[in-house]
Each structure stands twice: as structure tokens, then as C-alpha cells.
Enzyme design. Structure first.
Site, mmCIF file in Angstrom:
data_model
loop_
_atom_site.group_PDB
_atom_site.id
_atom_site.type_symbol
_atom_site.label_atom_id
_atom_site.label_comp_id
_atom_site.label_asym_id
_atom_site.label_seq_id
_atom_site.Cartn_x
_atom_site.Cartn_y
_atom_site.Cartn_z
ATOM 1 N N PHE A 80 78.989 -104.842 -9.380
ATOM 2 C CA PHE A 80 79.451 -105.550 -10.457
ATOM 3 C C PHE A 80 78.564 -106.808 -10.961
ATOM 4 O O PHE A 80 78.647 -107.291 -12.002
ATOM 5 C CB PHE A 80 80.930 -105.929 -10.639
ATOM 6 N N GLU A 83 74.649 -111.566 -14.305
ATOM 7 C CA GLU A 83 74.996 -112.405 -15.579
ATOM 8 C C GLU A 83 75.239 -111.459 -16.674
ATOM 9 O O GLU A 83 74.503 -110.697 -16.912
ATOM 10 C CB GLU A 83 73.402 -113.342 -15.829
ATOM 11 N N THR A 133 75.759 -101.409 -18.559
ATOM 12 C CA THR A 133 76.354 -101.380 -20.008
ATOM 13 C C THR A 133 75.892 -100.527 -21.001
ATOM 14 O O THR A 133 74.541 -99.841 -20.656
ATOM 15 C CB THR A 133 76.161 -102.746 -20.382
ATOM 16 N N ASP A 134 76.440 -100.252 -21.987
ATOM 17 C CA ASP A 134 75.825 -99.518 -23.023
ATOM 18 C C ASP A 134 74.722 -100.162 -23.875
ATOM 19 O O ASP A 134 73.984 -99.546 -24.601
ATOM 20 C CB ASP A 134 76.914 -98.961 -24.183
ATOM 21 N N GLU A 135 74.714 -101.501 -23.660
ATOM 22 C CA GLU A 135 73.696 -102.253 -24.546
ATOM 23 C C GLU A 135 72.124 -101.759 -24.218
ATOM 24 O O GLU A 135 71.192 -102.158 -24.804
ATOM 25 C CB GLU A 135 73.991 -103.694 -24.310
ATOM 26 N N TYR A 159 69.609 -110.051 -21.937
ATOM 27 C CA TYR A 159 70.703 -109.194 -21.127
ATOM 28 C C TYR A 159 70.614 -107.919 -20.896
ATOM 29 O O TYR A 159 70.318 -107.615 -19.823
ATOM 30 C CB TYR A 159 72.105 -109.603 -21.809
ATOM 31 N N LYS A 163 69.468 -105.138 -17.455
ATOM 32 C CA LYS A 163 70.353 -104.387 -17.384
ATOM 33 C C LYS A 163 69.542 -103.237 -17.260
ATOM 34 O O LYS A 163 69.622 -102.471 -16.223
ATOM 35 C CB LYS A 163 71.548 -104.380 -17.978
ATOM 36 N N PRO A 292 70.560 -114.265 -32.963
ATOM 37 C CA PRO A 292 69.272 -113.685 -33.094
ATOM 38 C C PRO A 292 68.924 -112.247 -32.461
ATOM 39 O O PRO A 292 69.647 -112.077 -31.431
ATOM 40 C CB PRO A 292 68.266 -114.827 -32.139
HETATM 41 P P1 NAD Z 1 81.420 -111.487 -15.459
HETATM 42 O O1 NAD Z 1 80.078 -112.615 -15.990
HETATM 43 O O2 NAD Z 1 82.784 -111.952 -15.798
HETATM 44 O O3 NAD Z 1 81.235 -111.451 -14.012
HETATM 45 C C1 NAD Z 1 80.063 -111.541 -13.107
HETATM 46 C C2 NAD Z 1 80.460 -111.972 -11.742
HETATM 47 O O4 NAD Z 1 79.170 -111.927 -10.781
HETATM 48 C C3 NAD Z 1 80.915 -113.333 -11.535
HETATM 49 O O5 NAD Z 1 81.838 -113.662 -10.893
HETATM 50 C C4 NAD Z 1 79.576 -113.873 -10.815
HETATM 51 O O6 NAD Z 1 80.127 -115.237 -9.922
HETATM 52 C C5 NAD Z 1 79.119 -112.809 -10.148
HETATM 53 N N1 NAD Z 1 77.650 -113.107 -9.930
HETATM 54 C C6 NAD Z 1 76.627 -113.655 -10.728
HETATM 55 N N2 NAD Z 1 75.491 -113.651 -10.111
HETATM 56 C C7 NAD Z 1 75.706 -113.139 -8.852
HETATM 57 C C8 NAD Z 1 74.749 -113.038 -7.767
HETATM 58 N N3 NAD Z 1 73.464 -113.460 -7.791
HETATM 59 N N4 NAD Z 1 75.230 -112.883 -6.543
HETATM 60 C C9 NAD Z 1 76.593 -112.487 -6.277
HETATM 61 N N5 NAD Z 1 77.459 -112.477 -7.360
HETATM 62 C C10 NAD Z 1 77.111 -112.982 -8.757
HETATM 63 O O7 NAD Z 1 80.891 -110.226 -15.913
HETATM 64 P P2 NAD Z 1 81.798 -108.936 -16.129
HETATM 65 O O8 NAD Z 1 81.832 -108.926 -17.750
HETATM 66 O O9 NAD Z 1 82.729 -108.838 -15.272
HETATM 67 O O10 NAD Z 1 80.716 -107.539 -15.871
HETATM 68 C C11 NAD Z 1 80.565 -107.098 -14.685
HETATM 69 C C12 NAD Z 1 79.749 -105.927 -14.764
HETATM 70 O O11 NAD Z 1 79.924 -105.019 -15.811
HETATM 71 C C13 NAD Z 1 78.363 -106.481 -15.221
HETATM 72 O O12 NAD Z 1 77.236 -105.707 -14.250
HETATM 73 C C14 NAD Z 1 77.924 -106.069 -16.626
HETATM 74 O O13 NAD Z 1 76.785 -106.108 -16.902
HETATM 75 C C15 NAD Z 1 78.613 -104.941 -16.658
HETATM 76 N N6 NAD Z 1 79.375 -104.504 -18.082
HETATM 77 C C16 NAD Z 1 80.138 -105.407 -18.736
HETATM 78 C C17 NAD Z 1 80.849 -105.008 -19.823
HETATM 79 C C18 NAD Z 1 81.682 -106.232 -20.488
HETATM 80 O O14 NAD Z 1 82.083 -105.833 -21.721
HETATM 81 N N7 NAD Z 1 82.208 -107.294 -19.992
HETATM 82 C C19 NAD Z 1 80.752 -103.638 -20.347
HETATM 83 C C20 NAD Z 1 79.924 -103.096 -19.600
HETATM 84 C C21 NAD Z 1 79.421 -103.247 -18.329
HETATM 85 P P1 TYD Z 2 80.461 -110.464 -27.023
HETATM 86 O O1 TYD Z 2 81.840 -110.390 -26.661
HETATM 87 O O2 TYD Z 2 79.666 -111.559 -26.798
HETATM 88 O O3 TYD Z 2 80.073 -109.174 -26.550
HETATM 89 P P2 TYD Z 2 78.520 -108.328 -26.707
HETATM 90 O O4 TYD Z 2 77.375 -109.489 -27.137
HETATM 91 O O5 TYD Z 2 78.405 -108.150 -25.463
HETATM 92 O O6 TYD Z 2 78.917 -107.070 -27.588
HETATM 93 O O7 TYD Z 2 80.364 -110.116 -28.727
HETATM 94 C C1 TYD Z 2 81.078 -108.969 -29.271
HETATM 95 C C2 TYD Z 2 80.522 -109.039 -30.752
HETATM 96 O O8 TYD Z 2 81.288 -110.232 -31.287
HETATM 97 C C3 TYD Z 2 79.233 -109.248 -30.967
HETATM 98 O O9 TYD Z 2 78.949 -108.484 -32.000
HETATM 99 C C4 TYD Z 2 78.880 -110.693 -31.203
HETATM 100 C C5 TYD Z 2 80.184 -111.095 -31.866
HETATM 101 N N1 TYD Z 2 80.621 -112.515 -31.762
HETATM 102 C C6 TYD Z 2 81.117 -113.170 -32.712
HETATM 103 O O10 TYD Z 2 81.160 -112.915 -34.048
HETATM 104 N N2 TYD Z 2 81.339 -114.577 -32.735
HETATM 105 C C7 TYD Z 2 81.452 -114.983 -31.154
HETATM 106 O O11 TYD Z 2 81.773 -116.169 -31.245
HETATM 107 C C8 TYD Z 2 81.049 -114.461 -30.282
HETATM 108 C C9 TYD Z 2 81.026 -114.894 -28.734
HETATM 109 C C10 TYD Z 2 80.762 -113.118 -30.500
#
Ligand code: NAD
Ligand code: TYD
Length: 355
Positions: A80, A83, A133-135, A159, A163, A292
Site C-alpha cells: 500500500f 505518496e 489506482t484507476d488514475e 501521481y 503509479k 492543473p
Molecule cells: P495514504 O497516503 O493515506 O497512505 C500511504 C502510507 O504509505 C502512509 O502511511 C505513509 O506513511 C506510507 N509511506 C509513504 N512512503 C513510504 C515509504 N517510502 N515506505 C514506507 N511507507 C511509506 O494513501 P492511501 O490512500 O491509503 O493509499 C494506499 C494505496 O492505495 C496507494 O498505493 C494508493 O496509490 C492506492 N489507492 C488509493 C486510493 C484512494 O482513493 N485513496 C484509490 C486507489 C488506490
Molecule cells: P481527491 O480526493 O484529491 O482525489 P483524486 O484527485 O485522487 O481523484 O479529489 C477528488 C475530486 O475532488 C477531484 O476531482 C478533485 C476534487 N477536489 C476539489 O474539488 N476540491 C478539493 O479541495 C479537493 C482536495 C479535491
């Protein structure tokens, strides 16, 4: 038996660890660098739990990771660590390349060295599951079909590009070295313990604090929302029954424009915690400068995961968002700790034009 989870102090990783230990006695070794996004408060309930071993460290530290692998002999590593915030990647892409690309590369090399030395039976059952991620697929127009696993990678932000690079490394380590990898590409998550730099927790907390609710551009960008515990159940299912070398898209068929998400949160707050002045939380909505390169629409086609592994989400957006708002109302201590320090500095940098 043991699994190693990386990034298990972050939003999704910590939910995964908590859910895992609620349903299994299998030990979890949790390796996390504790960046601004890592939060040990989230894991406080596991403090004296012998099934959870927290290790502070970097996935890119080969000596440390090698030591953990040989000491704990895990049957799986679930990655997981990353960044994860698009806006931060725009301000400073370097950390994203370092952790998501170089860090994943080093982790793969550590895991490959460990896996190569396993006896044949353990080699066959070992899994490296990479959470993505789907991104990575880029952006969709309104009429496009949702992302299937066959969709071309077209990442648009630092980002998503980092990924995408990590997904390619994981794929190559399977094809070249035979490492039994699984990759999941999930849509936007939300739920408990979500760091309030992301849209949903930011809006809940700003609303309660009487601050403006910043919507980028016209607010009509579409995201496909999945409750975090459904993502965790999908990962468990893929770990259990996924075919090595395959990727699985994870999503709950919950496409929503951002403005609709923000209005839904405001409506739930109006009901659960009405404003003392009698106004509506939606009065705090404010359109701000767009991100952006902002991707217009993401949507996941999760039929492969459903067809092959029988996974389905338990929550709809309506049930999940209500639980989430309630969780933030009920967990003020967690929120107060998080909203100190690094997070406050980030908010003033990101939204300084509006401040
Ligand atoms: P998050 O930013 O909340 O957590 C990331 C964690 O990784 C943190 O605890 C951080 O301390 C740790 N970390 C960062 N760099 C590190 C390193 N070099 N070594 C060890 N630990 C490290 O992220 P999240 O939202 O929990 O996402 C987790 C994973 O899921 C990511 O890979 C992200 O790309 C993926 N993901 C996230 C979402 C979402 O909506 N949040 C959706 C799909 C996939
Ligand atoms: P975010 O939660 O940052 O997830 P991601 O960019 O990975 O999809 O943002 C979700 C959506 O919300 C995205 O289209 C950007 C928008 N957004 C805002 O409109 N205002 C905000 O302050 C933030 C953080 C995101």
C-alpha cells in the site's frame, strides 16, 4: 502464517490491517515510513496486540526489508505504501518518483531475493499484491465506457504517472522473473481514517469548522467512489483467489460529480448536526481555481472481479457516505490530532489564494 503490509499506517492500509485482524489470527507485520500521511493513532487499538508488529521504515530500504522477510517468512506482501495525493504531486513530484517508482523497484528486488530462496511449495503459494489506482488509465469523456483491465495506460498527473510506472515494474517482475504478483486498480476510496487533504474528509471537517468548501473549477468532474472497507474486502479476495500475473479493477459503480458529493455531505450534516444559525452547510460551497491537468472523469468496470472471484461491494454510496460522516462526528480526538502540524501547513499552501 504471516503477511507483510507496507503503508499500513495510511488510510487504506490501516483500514486493511484493522479489518484483517478483526477476522483472522494471522500475524501482520506493518512497515510504514510514517510520512505526513502515516498515523499511528489509527492503529491505537492494536497497541498491545501481539498479532501486529509495527516497523518504522522505508520500502526502499533493502537491508531492512530483507531482514524482515527472512525473520518473518511471510506468505504474502501487500504493498500500500505510496505518496497518494494528486495536488501534492503537482507541487512536488520528486517524492512520488522516489517512493512510488524507486521504492517499489527496491521492494520488488527485496521480495524477489526472498522468494527465489523459498522451497518450491512456498514459492508457488507466495503472493506479492500491489495496490494501485484507476488514475493510471487517464481520463474519460462523458460517453466513454468505464475502465476495463484492457484499457491503455494514459496517466496525466505526476501521481498517476508514478503509479503507472510502479504497475509496469510489478508486471515485468512477473513476466521476467516469475514473481507471483497480483495488481488491483481501484477507484476513489472514502471512509474512516481518511486524511483531510482529500475531498470527502476535507469537506466534512471544513463544513463543521464553518470554513469554505473548495470545489475545483465547475465541480462537474466525476469520480467513482468506493467505501474503503469494500476495497479491503476486494484485496482479501484477490489475495485469496486471484491468478498470478493478473490485474483486477475494483469499483462499486458509484460515479458522482464532485458537486453532488459535496451537496450530499452537506445534506447529511444538516440532518445530523444542524448549524446553530439555522443556515445550510451548502451555503459554504465556494468554487476555486481548477487543478492543473484535472482529469474529467474516472469510472471502473469491476465485472472481471465479480465474474472471476465473486466479489461485490457491501455499501452503496448513500450508505457509505452516511457512515463516513457519522464516523467523523464520533471521532473528534482522531480528527484533532490529525489537523495539527503538517496538515495545517499544507492547507495554507494549497488554498492560500482563498485564505
Ligand atoms: P495514504 O497516503 O493515506 O497512505 C500511504 C502510507 O504509505 C502512509 O502511511 C505513509 O506513511 C506510507 N509511506 C509513504 N512512503 C513510504 C515509504 N517510502 N515506505 C514506507 N511507507 C511509506 O494513501 P492511501 O490512500 O491509503 O493509499 C494506499 C494505496 O492505495 C496507494 O498505493 C494508493 O496509490 C492506492 N489507492 C488509493 C486510493 C484512494 O482513493 N485513496 C484509490 C486507489 C488506490
Ligand atoms: P481527491 O480526493 O484529491 O482525489 P483524486 O484527485 O485522487 O481523484 O479529489 C477528488 C475530486 O475532488 C477531484 O476531482 C478533485 C476534487 N477536489 C476539489 O474539488 N476540491 C478539493 O479541495 C479537493 C482536495 C479535491
Amino acid at each position: 502464517m504471516t503477511i507483510i503490509v507496507t503503508g499500513g499506517a495510511g488510510f487504506i492500509g490501516a483500514n486493511f490491517v484493522l479489518d484483517w485482524l478483526a477476522g483472522s489470527d494471522e500475524q501482520v507485520v506493518n512497515l510504514d515510513a510514517l510520512t505526513y500521511a502515516g498515523n499511528l493513532d489509527t492503529l491505537a487499538s492494536l497497541k498491545n496486540d501481539r498479532r501486529h508488529a509495527f516497523v518504522h521504515g522505508d520500502i526502499g530500504d533493502r537491508a531492512l526489508v530483507g531482514r524482515l522477510l527472512s525473520e518473518y517468512q511471510p506468505r504474502a506482501v501487500i504493498n500500500f505504501a505510496a505518496e497518494s495525493h494528486v495536488d501534492r504531486s503537482i507541487h512536488g513530484p520528486g517524492d512520488f518518483i522516489q517512493t512510488n517508482v524507486v521504492g517499489t523497484f527496491n521492494l520488488l528486488e527485496s521480495v524477489r531475493a526472498y522468494w527465489s530462496g523459498l522451497p518450491d511449495a512456498a514459492k508457488g503459494t507466495f503472493r506479492f499484491l500491489h495496490v494501485s489506482t484507476d488514475e493510471v488509465y487517464g481520463t474519460l469523456a462523458e460517453q466513454d465506457p468505464p475502465f476495463a483491465e484492457s484499457k491503455r495506460y494514459e496517466p496525466n498527473s505526476p501521481y498517476s504517472a508514478s503509479k503507472a510506472a510502479s504497475d509496469h515494474l510489478v508486471r515485468a517482475w512477473h513476466h521476467t522473473y516469475g514473481l507471483p504478483v497480483l495488481t488491483t486498480n481501484c477507484s476513489n476510496n472514502y471512509g474512516p481514517y481518511h486524511f483531510p487533504e482529500k475531498l470527502i474528509p476535507l469537506v466534512i471537517l471544513n463544513a463543521l469548522a464553518g470554513k469554505s468548501l473548495p470545489i475545483y473549477g465547475d465541480g462537474l468532474q466525476v469520480r467513482d467512489w468506493l467505501y474503503v472497507k469494500d476495497h479491503c474486502s476486494a484485496i482479501r479476495r484477490v489475495l485469496e483467489a486471484g491468478r498470478p500475473g493478473e490485474t483486477y479493477n475494483v469499483g462499486g459503480w458509484n460515479e458522482k460529480p464532485n458537486m453532488e458529493v459535496v451537496r450530499a455531505i452537506c445534506a447529511i450534516l444538516d440532518e445530523l448536526q444542524p448549524k446553530t444559525d439555522g443556515g445550510a452547510y451548502s451555503d459554504q460551497i465556494s468554487c476555486v481555481q481548477d487543478r492543473p491537468g484535472h482529469d474529467r472523469r474516472y469510472a471502473i468496470d469491476a465485472r472481471k472481479l465479480e465474474r472471476e472471484l465473486g466479489w461485490k461491494p457491501a455499501e452503496t454510496f448513500e450508505t457509505g457516505i452516511r457512515k463516513t460522516v457519522q464516523w467523523y462526528l464520533d471521532n473528534q480526538d482522531w480528527v484533532n490530532h490529525v489537523t495539527s502540524g503538517a496538515y495545517r501547513e499544507w492547507v495554507s499552501k494549497q488554498y492560500e489564494a482563498e485564505a
